[in-house]
Design a protein around this motif. Sequence first.
Motif, PDB file in Angstrom:
ATOM      1  N   GLY A   1       0.794  -1.224   0.000  1.00 59.79           N
ATOM      2  CA  GLY A   1       0.000   0.000   0.000  1.00 59.79           C
ATOM      3  C   GLY A   1       0.819   1.263   0.000  1.00 59.79           C
ATOM      4  O   GLY A   1       0.278   2.368  -0.167  1.00 59.79           O
ATOM      5  N   SER A   2       2.140   1.136   0.193  1.00 50.88           N
ATOM      6  CA  SER A   2       2.997   2.325   0.253  1.00 50.88           C
ATOM      7  C   SER A   2       3.401   2.842  -1.125  1.00 50.88           C
ATOM      8  O   SER A   2       3.973   3.922  -1.235  1.00 50.88           O
ATOM      9  N   HIS A   3       3.138   2.060  -2.178  1.00 51.86           N
ATOM     10  CA  HIS A   3       3.543   2.469  -3.519  1.00 51.86           C
ATOM     11  C   HIS A   3       2.522   3.411  -4.148  1.00 51.86           C
ATOM     12  O   HIS A   3       1.309   3.283  -3.924  1.00 51.86           O
ATOM     13  N   SER A   4       3.010   4.315  -4.938  1.00 49.18           N
ATOM     14  CA  SER A   4       2.142   5.229  -5.675  1.00 49.18           C
ATOM     15  C   SER A   4       1.860   4.608  -7.046  1.00 49.18           C
ATOM     16  O   SER A   4       2.584   4.844  -8.018  1.00 49.18           O
ATOM     17  N   TYR A   5       0.830   3.785  -7.102  1.00 49.43           N
ATOM     18  CA  TYR A   5       0.559   3.035  -8.317  1.00 49.43           C
ATOM     19  C   TYR A   5       0.135   3.927  -9.470  1.00 49.43           C
ATOM     20  O   TYR A   5       0.346   3.592 -10.637  1.00 49.43           O
ATOM     21  N   GLU A   6      -0.462   5.076  -9.165  1.00 54.46           N
ATOM     22  CA  GLU A   6      -0.850   5.981 -10.236  1.00 54.46           C
ATOM     23  C   GLU A   6       0.368   6.445 -11.023  1.00 54.46           C
ATOM     24  O   GLU A   6       0.330   6.582 -12.251  1.00 54.46           O
ATOM     25  N   VAL A   7       1.475   6.669 -10.310  1.00 51.84           N
ATOM     26  CA  VAL A   7       2.707   7.102 -10.974  1.00 51.84           C
ATOM     27  C   VAL A   7       3.376   5.922 -11.664  1.00 51.84           C
ATOM     28  O   VAL A   7       3.860   6.019 -12.803  1.00 51.84           O
TER      29      VAL A   7
ATOM     30  N   ILE B   1       4.555  -4.962 -13.428  1.00 54.73           N
ATOM     31  CA  ILE B   1       4.899  -4.153 -12.263  1.00 54.73           C
ATOM     32  C   ILE B   1       4.234  -4.706 -11.011  1.00 54.73           C
ATOM     33  O   ILE B   1       4.860  -4.837  -9.947  1.00 54.73           O
ATOM     34  N   LEU B   2       2.960  -5.072 -11.120  1.00 52.94           N
ATOM     35  CA  LEU B   2       2.229  -5.601  -9.973  1.00 52.94           C
ATOM     36  C   LEU B   2       2.840  -6.911  -9.486  1.00 52.94           C
ATOM     37  O   LEU B   2       3.012  -7.134  -8.283  1.00 52.94           O
ATOM     38  N   LYS B   3       3.194  -7.794 -10.413  1.00 54.91           N
ATOM     39  CA  LYS B   3       3.822  -9.065 -10.043  1.00 54.91           C
ATOM     40  C   LYS B   3       5.150  -8.834  -9.344  1.00 54.91           C
ATOM     41  O   LYS B   3       5.483  -9.527  -8.366  1.00 54.91           O
ATOM     42  N   GLU B   4       5.931  -7.882  -9.815  1.00 58.98           N
ATOM     43  CA  GLU B   4       7.230  -7.597  -9.214  1.00 58.98           C
ATOM     44  C   GLU B   4       7.070  -7.069  -7.788  1.00 58.98           C
ATOM     45  O   GLU B   4       7.817  -7.477  -6.890  1.00 58.98           O
ATOM     46  N   LYS B   5       6.090  -6.178  -7.575  1.00 59.95           N
ATOM     47  CA  LYS B   5       5.875  -5.626  -6.245  1.00 59.95           C
ATOM     48  C   LYS B   5       5.414  -6.708  -5.267  1.00 59.95           C
ATOM     49  O   LYS B   5       5.842  -6.752  -4.105  1.00 59.95           O
TER      50      LYS B   5
END
Length: 300
Positions: free
Chosen positions: A233-239, A252-256
Amino acid sequence: MLELQAIASTLSHDIIAVKETRLDLNGRHFPAEVSLKGYVLHNVDKPSHSNRGGGSLIYMKEKLQTQIKTMRATEKLKILHLTIQPHPGQTIKIVFLYRNPTCTTIEEDEFYYYFGNILSSPYETLIIGDFNLPHINWTIRQSQVPGSKLIDLMNTNSLQQHVNEPARQNNILDLVMTITDLSINGLEVTDKIGDHQMIDFTLEVQDPNTRTQHKQVLDYKLVNFELMKKELGSHSYEVLVSNKNAEEYCMILKEKIATATEHHNPRKQIRLTNNPPCFLQEIKRFLNARQLSCRRLERY
């Protein structure tokens, strides 16, 4: 050729791989011209209609009992897949790849189709080659197309990439990857041969007849879901996903998720058995009971 002879005689490597050779061993050149004493030569050349020679070759020490499994060559792709037997009962795949940077989408699909099929077999695997993918960020294992295809294949097959410094100008093009329990030690980017520097390393191969059969796996009983949720939840997914297509967003989602799992999911050591994964305990008990019944019947 004199450089290869010097490497073979002074360093005594078990495997020597050379790409972009510009040789034509099916026509203008003879294997005897490039042979090395004590080694078996395997090569894959460009198609015979090519305007000039070119291809990949790999020297294997005679003791390794090499077998050819796949040879594929086009104008822009080279795939050489072999197996070796360093110890009795042990098979290791050696995959030597070359991908031209001007590959078309169709050629890319063909390359990853063959590569994926090779990875589908269960043996320990060493992958080496020139992938010509300079835009991959190996620190976070992220890239846009076309590098994202390789990253996705690596994540799917649990491949580890070991080269962290460039071997040609400022680009990491030549890669060394492993799967399962193979270890790479002492990897160095050394002297320049042609327009690339040489990559030298030791592949640690343990005798399966003497090593302890253990494996590190994720212990899902001890996973800290709260900390995983907090990190994700700390990532800024919009960016992160701005101007990204669906494939790049998924990557990107899989990597996170994979990174958060490594941070907050401890591992445990399990002892490996000779039973295949599908060999359930219920089946084992049934077979034991059947064997016991057969022995009782033999008494009568």
